[in-house]
Each structure stands twice: as C-alpha cells, then as structure tokens.
Design a protein around this motif. Structure first.
Motif, PDB file in Angstrom:
ATOM      1  N   GLN A 127       0.555  -0.931  -0.349  1.00 38.41           N
ATOM      2  CA  GLN A 127       0.161  -0.414  -0.008  1.00 38.41           C
ATOM      3  C   GLN A 127       1.041   0.865   0.066  1.00 38.41           C
ATOM      4  OE1 GLN A 127      -3.748   0.282   1.663  1.00 38.41           O
ATOM      5  NE2 GLN A 127      -2.841  -2.199   2.881  1.00 38.41           N
ATOM      6  N   VAL A 128       1.870   1.127   0.963  1.00 42.83           N
ATOM      7  CA  VAL A 128       2.968   2.236   0.797  1.00 42.83           C
ATOM      8  C   VAL A 128       3.500   2.170  -0.537  1.00 42.83           C
ATOM      9  CG1 VAL A 128       5.465   2.778   1.765  1.00 42.83           C
ATOM     10  CG2 VAL A 128       3.427   2.229   3.230  1.00 42.83           C
ATOM     11  N   ILE A 129       3.939   1.506  -1.411  1.00 44.22           N
ATOM     12  CA  ILE A 129       4.383   1.514  -2.715  1.00 44.22           C
ATOM     13  C   ILE A 129       2.861   2.030  -3.920  1.00 44.22           C
ATOM     14  CG2 ILE A 129       5.496   0.593  -5.036  1.00 44.22           C
ATOM     15  CD1 ILE A 129       6.775  -1.319  -2.937  1.00 44.22           C
ATOM     16  N   TRP A 130       2.304   1.186  -3.689  1.00 47.79           N
ATOM     17  CA  TRP A 130       0.747   2.160  -4.787  1.00 47.79           C
ATOM     18  C   TRP A 130       0.607   3.385  -4.566  1.00 47.79           C
ATOM     19  CZ3 TRP A 130       0.711   0.044  -9.021  1.00 47.79           C
ATOM     20  CH2 TRP A 130       0.336  -1.238  -9.272  1.00 47.79           C
ATOM     21  N   ASN A 131       0.782   3.850  -3.137  1.00 53.32           N
ATOM     22  CA  ASN A 131      -0.011   5.252  -2.854  1.00 53.32           C
ATOM     23  C   ASN A 131       0.269   6.211  -2.422  1.00 53.32           C
ATOM     24  OD1 ASN A 131      -2.520   4.052  -2.491  1.00 53.32           O
ATOM     25  ND2 ASN A 131      -2.322   3.501  -0.886  1.00 53.32           N
ATOM     26  N   LEU A 132       1.895   6.357  -2.135  1.00 50.20           N
ATOM     27  CA  LEU A 132       3.318   6.870  -1.496  1.00 50.20           C
ATOM     28  C   LEU A 132       4.175   7.412  -2.540  1.00 50.20           C
ATOM     29  CD1 LEU A 132       3.479   6.806   2.295  1.00 50.20           C
ATOM     30  CD2 LEU A 132       1.602   7.920   1.125  1.00 50.20           C
ATOM     31  N   ILE A 133       4.630   6.363  -3.249  1.00 48.86           N
ATOM     32  CA  ILE A 133       6.003   5.891  -3.914  1.00 48.86           C
ATOM     33  C   ILE A 133       5.761   6.079  -4.898  1.00 48.86           C
ATOM     34  CG2 ILE A 133       8.269   4.803  -3.832  1.00 48.86           C
ATOM     35  CD1 ILE A 133       8.195   3.591  -1.573  1.00 48.86           C
ATOM     36  N   PHE A 134       5.067   4.725  -6.130  1.00 51.68           N
ATOM     37  CA  PHE A 134       4.563   5.005  -7.279  1.00 51.68           C
ATOM     38  C   PHE A 134       3.524   6.726  -8.170  1.00 51.68           C
ATOM     39  CE2 PHE A 134       4.497   0.378  -7.691  1.00 51.68           C
ATOM     40  CZ  PHE A 134       5.292   0.317  -8.014  1.00 51.68           C
ATOM     41  N   PRO A 135       2.784   7.213  -7.056  1.00 51.81           N
ATOM     42  CA  PRO A 135       2.386   8.373  -7.654  1.00 51.81           C
ATOM     43  C   PRO A 135       3.341   9.027  -8.171  1.00 51.81           C
ATOM     44  CG  PRO A 135       1.125   7.425  -6.112  1.00 51.81           C
ATOM     45  CD  PRO A 135       2.251   6.040  -6.239  1.00 51.81           C
ATOM     46  N   PRO A 136       4.299  10.245  -7.164  1.00 57.48           N
ATOM     47  CA  PRO A 136       4.872  11.499  -7.742  1.00 57.48           C
ATOM     48  C   PRO A 136       6.484  10.544  -8.798  1.00 57.48           C
ATOM     49  CG  PRO A 136       5.118  10.109  -6.231  1.00 57.48           C
ATOM     50  CD  PRO A 136       4.015   9.776  -6.230  1.00 57.48           C
ATOM     51  N   MET A 137       6.740   9.681  -8.781  1.00 54.71           N
ATOM     52  CA  MET A 137       7.342   8.318  -9.319  1.00 54.71           C
ATOM     53  C   MET A 137       7.321   8.742 -10.753  1.00 54.71           C
ATOM     54  SD  MET A 137       8.907   5.549  -7.993  1.00 54.71           S
ATOM     55  CE  MET A 137      10.674   4.805  -8.761  1.00 54.71           C
ATOM     56  N   VAL A 138       5.303   8.286 -11.009  1.00 44.62           N
ATOM     57  CA  VAL A 138       4.850   8.319 -12.497  1.00 44.62           C
ATOM     58  C   VAL A 138       4.856   9.764 -13.486  1.00 44.62           C
ATOM     59  CG1 VAL A 138       3.076   7.172 -13.987  1.00 44.62           C
ATOM     60  CG2 VAL A 138       4.320   6.056 -12.016  1.00 44.62           C
ATOM     61  N   ALA A 139       4.424  10.267 -11.833  1.00 44.21           N
ATOM     62  CA  ALA A 139       3.908  11.774 -12.275  1.00 44.21           C
ATOM     63  C   ALA A 139       5.193  12.486 -13.239  1.00 44.21           C
ATOM     64  CB  ALA A 139       3.349  12.860 -11.256  1.00 44.21           C
ATOM     65  N   VAL A 140       6.557  12.245 -12.950  1.00 39.62           N
ATOM     66  CA  VAL A 140       7.328  12.978 -12.993  1.00 39.62           C
ATOM     67  C   VAL A 140       8.093  12.037 -14.093  1.00 39.62           C
ATOM     68  CG1 VAL A 140       9.809  13.458 -12.805  1.00 39.62           C
ATOM     69  CG2 VAL A 140       8.158  13.941 -10.864  1.00 39.62           C
ATOM     70  N   LYS A 141       8.004  10.969 -14.375  1.00 40.49           N
ATOM     71  CA  LYS A 141       8.453  10.526 -15.725  1.00 40.49           C
ATOM     72  C   LYS A 141       8.029  10.040 -17.110  1.00 40.49           C
ATOM     73  CE  LYS A 141      12.942   9.305 -13.733  1.00 40.49           C
ATOM     74  NZ  LYS A 141      13.590   9.863 -14.737  1.00 40.49           N
ATOM     75  N   GLY A 142       6.385   9.807 -16.660  1.00 40.44           N
ATOM     76  CA  GLY A 142       5.290   9.971 -17.442  1.00 40.44           C
ATOM     77  C   GLY A 142       5.376   8.835 -17.846  1.00 40.44           C
ATOM     78  N   TYR A 143       5.571   7.337 -17.099  1.00 37.58           N
ATOM     79  CA  TYR A 143       6.057   6.432 -17.319  1.00 37.58           C
ATOM     80  C   TYR A 143       6.519   5.748 -15.783  1.00 37.58           C
ATOM     81  CZ  TYR A 143      10.779   6.699 -17.798  1.00 37.58           C
ATOM     82  OH  TYR A 143      12.447   7.039 -17.468  1.00 37.58           O
ATOM     83  N   LEU A 144       5.633   4.380 -15.439  1.00 36.80           N
ATOM     84  CA  LEU A 144       6.690   3.945 -14.011  1.00 36.80           C
ATOM     85  C   LEU A 144       7.974   3.348 -14.587  1.00 36.80           C
ATOM     86  CD1 LEU A 144       6.115   3.221 -11.089  1.00 36.80           C
ATOM     87  CD2 LEU A 144       5.493   1.268 -11.872  1.00 36.80           C
ATOM     88  N   PRO A 145       9.158   4.115 -13.715  1.00 37.70           N
ATOM     89  CA  PRO A 145      10.274   3.799 -13.585  1.00 37.70           C
ATOM     90  C   PRO A 145      11.141   2.729 -12.924  1.00 37.70           C
ATOM     91  CG  PRO A 145       9.848   5.899 -12.209  1.00 37.70           C
ATOM     92  CD  PRO A 145       8.801   5.854 -13.252  1.00 37.70           C
ATOM     93  N   TRP A 146      10.103   1.932 -12.821  1.00 42.55           N
ATOM     94  CA  TRP A 146      10.101   0.915 -11.785  1.00 42.55           C
ATOM     95  C   TRP A 146      12.194  -0.170 -11.554  1.00 42.55           C
ATOM     96  CZ3 TRP A 146       6.935  -4.951 -11.943  1.00 42.55           C
ATOM     97  CH2 TRP A 146       6.613  -4.396 -10.377  1.00 42.55           C
ATOM     98  N   SER A 147      12.466   0.137 -12.661  1.00 42.39           N
ATOM     99  CA  SER A 147      13.716   0.019 -12.674  1.00 42.39           C
ATOM    100  C   SER A 147      14.216   0.934 -11.364  1.00 42.39           C
ATOM    101  CB  SER A 147      14.887   0.427 -14.097  1.00 42.39           C
ATOM    102  OG  SER A 147      14.530   1.310 -14.577  1.00 42.39           O
ATOM    103  N   MET A 148      14.379   1.686 -11.067  1.00 43.08           N
ATOM    104  CA  MET A 148      15.312   2.810 -10.215  1.00 43.08           C
ATOM    105  C   MET A 148      15.035   2.200  -8.732  1.00 43.08           C
ATOM    106  SD  MET A 148      13.378   6.722 -10.962  1.00 43.08           S
ATOM    107  CE  MET A 148      14.101   6.965  -9.869  1.00 43.08           C
ATOM    108  N   LEU A 149      13.867   1.338  -8.916  1.00 34.23           N
ATOM    109  CA  LEU A 149      13.657   0.308  -7.465  1.00 34.23           C
ATOM    110  C   LEU A 149      14.261  -1.148  -7.234  1.00 34.23           C
ATOM    111  CD1 LEU A 149      10.010   1.261  -6.907  1.00 34.23           C
ATOM    112  CD2 LEU A 149      12.255   2.665  -5.581  1.00 34.23           C
ATOM    113  N   ASN A 150      15.439  -1.188  -8.655  1.00 36.93           N
ATOM    114  CA  ASN A 150      15.204  -2.994  -9.245  1.00 36.93           C
ATOM    115  C   ASN A 150      14.264  -4.097  -8.869  1.00 36.93           C
ATOM    116  OD1 ASN A 150      18.217  -2.003  -9.005  1.00 36.93           O
ATOM    117  ND2 ASN A 150      18.769  -1.370  -6.909  1.00 36.93           N
ATOM    118  N   MET A 151      13.177  -3.073  -8.885  1.00 37.20           N
ATOM    119  CA  MET A 151      11.814  -4.654  -8.892  1.00 37.20           C
ATOM    120  C   MET A 151      11.550  -4.687 -10.531  1.00 37.20           C
ATOM    121  SD  MET A 151       9.147  -1.966  -6.238  1.00 37.20           S
ATOM    122  CE  MET A 151       8.260  -3.265  -5.503  1.00 37.20           C
ATOM    123  N   GLY A 152      11.771  -3.997 -11.516  1.00 37.85           N
ATOM    124  CA  GLY A 152      11.302  -4.899 -12.440  1.00 37.85           C
ATOM    125  C   GLY A 152      12.191  -3.597 -13.772  1.00 37.85           C
ATOM    126  N   ALA A 153      11.985  -4.093 -14.945  1.00 35.69           N
ATOM    127  CA  ALA A 153      11.378  -3.123 -15.934  1.00 35.69           C
ATOM    128  C   ALA A 153      10.811  -2.138 -16.116  1.00 35.69           C
ATOM    129  CB  ALA A 153      11.309  -4.376 -17.213  1.00 35.69           C
TER     130      ALA A 153
END
Length: 298
Positions: free
Chosen positions: A163-189
């Motif tokens: 829930q922390v990842i979905w609601n606090l971490i991912f939203p600002p990352m996607v807002a800045v990048k325009g995509y989900l930069p999952w690789s920055m967290l070493n979680m995937g592509a």
C-alpha cells in the motif's frame, strides 16, 4: 536430471538460441528468443512473463527445458525491454494487450511449426491465457504465482509495504517521468503509464479486473477456456498465496484445474517467494512441469 547432468548439458551447449521477431495480433512488433534443442523437438513451450519482468529472467528455465526435447519461446511484451519503444513516455496501450494481442501472437508464431504448444505462465502470465483468442491451441498451462493482486490476501507486513508503494512511492514517480520507472527500485523493467494506471486500479479490488464494469466481457472470455491448468502457489509467495490464486483462477470456470501448493522445503530451497520459481536452484520444480507435459503428450 541431477545437477551434475545439468551442468554437463550446459557445457556441451547442445541447444541453440536465436533472436526472433514476430507480430502481435494487432501488428505490433515483438522480440523474443527461441531456444531449440539440436536433437528432435517434440513440442513447444511459450513462456508468458510476469508484469515488468524481462524475458531474460527466464533464460535458465528455457535452456533447461531443451534437454527434455522442448523448444521454448520467451518474449517481451510491448512496452517492456526488447519490445519497448525508444521513448516510453506517451506510449499508449492497455495492460490487457499483453494477453489479448502479444501472447496470442506468440502462440500463433509457435503454431506454425505444427508441434504441440504448451504454456508456462508467471504471475500475470497465468492471467493472460484467458485474454487470448487462440487458447484452444494450448494443450496445457502451468502457472506460478498467479493471483488477484489485492493487498488483502497478503500477510500484514507485505500488505502495508504494498500500500505504501502504490499510494506514496509510485504516484510521484509516474507524475515526474510519465511512466513507471520501476527499474529505479530494482523491481523490474520500466512500465508504460497506462499499464501502471490499470494495474493499480484493479489491485484495489478482491476480484481484480473482473470487478471492473468496463471489463464485463472478461467473464465470458475466461469461461471459454478449456485448456487444462496447473496453478502453483508457494506458501512463502506473499504476493500470490492460495487465497489470492483462487480468487483469480476461479474465473477459468470450464478449464480442468489442479491447484498445487508447494514450499521451499519440498525442493531443498531456502526460499521461493514470488520470483524463485524461475531462479537457479528451481530445477527440481521445472522437472515437474516437463514431466507433466510429457505425460500429456504420451
């Protein structure tokens, strides 16, 4: 096969690998790797990846399967790794396209050889069969860690983390990048924004995308599948425990279904989790897949 035999096999390199390009059903160009034994090929396996996991992660399994006479096709979905556009920001697609068009295209590609086609799915990969238009061409599917994605099925600590990842971490990352930069967290592509948005929305419901009024047709699509399915959950896979697996797999109403629970101890491993099904050391687990396919073909 013992570990010693496996090592000898890999040293001999009695298989070959080639990069292949094929079309999804809507014409999108996909890139895959075809692993083929140099001896007679008895059947094909299409490997359907988990969300954000590049096909390269499944290389060991693909190589291992060739020693049992199978050719294996791995491929990256559109928007991921080798099948991604040069610029991910602004790339438009639906999360469902991976099954509806990409996996369907992979099945068609393998079906050209007229060999029996089997499927191995990981997480989303197990969900994807029901989205295909040619599931009738798949003789059987083994899937691992396929569940509904809802945090309520997870242990308490994992529930909070997700829930922390979905609601606090991912939203600002996607807002800045325009995509989900999952690789920055070493979680995937990295993933397209559209995939992220749909995935996030569906994971909020215990029945995943089956609860989405806009996806009402999915109930009918999944009911059409009659392919035998072997659905495996490791008891330490916090993302897809048996309750989560059942919540999703119950929608394959007319598919012969076998639910299989495993533990790391069953295969002499310290941990399996959500990714260990395809990591080094899981060879005994892979043997169960290949032996089952052998029995079906016999």
């Amino acid at each position: 096969m013992s570990m010693q035999q496996q090592k000898a096999f890999l040293q001999e390199q009695n298989f070959r690998v080639e990069t292949v390009h094929f079309k999804a059903l809507d014409g999108y160009a996909l890139t895959g790797m075809l692993y083929r034994p140099t001896s007679e090929i008895k059947a094909s396996i299409v490997l359907s990846c988990a969300t954000g996991v590049p096909q390269a992660f499944y290389r060991r399994f693909a190589e291992y399967a060739t020693q049992s006479g199978y050719q294996v096709l791995t491929f990256d979905y559109r928007g991921v790794a080798l099948s991604a556009p040069e610029r991910l920001k602004g790339f438009q697609m639906s999360y469902l396209d991976w099954g509806k068009y990409d996996l369907s295209g992979a099945i068609e590609y393998l079906n050209q050889s007229e060999l029996p086609v089997y499927m191995v799915g990981h997480s989303y990969g197990g969900q994807a069969l029901g989205l295909t238009s040619n599931h009738d061409k798949v003789k059987a599917m083994y899937c691992f860690g396929t569940g509904a994605g809802w945090h309520g099925y997870m242990p308490f600590k994992e529930k909070i983390k997700v829930q922390v990842i979905w609601n606090l971490i991912f939203p600002p990352m996607v807002a800045v990048k325009g995509y989900l930069p999952w690789s920055m967290l070493n979680m995937g592509a990295d993933l397209p924004k559209d995939v992220y948005k749909e995935w996030r929305r569906w994971c909020k419901n215990p029945t995943y995308f089956f609860a989405d009024p806009a996806q009402a047709e999915l109930h009918h699509l999944y009911e059409q599948v009659k392919t035998p399915i072997y659905a495996v959950s490791s008891l330490d896979d916090d993302w897809a425990l048996p309750s989560s697996r059942y919540a999703f797999m119950q929608h394959y109403k007319n598919a012969p279904m076998k639910f299989i629970n495993i533990s790391a101890d069953d295969f002499g491993l310290k941990q399996i989790g959500h990714m260990g099904y395809f990591r080094k050391g899981a060879e005994p687990l892979w043997d169960t897949i290949l032996n089952t396919f052998d029995e079906i073909s016999a």
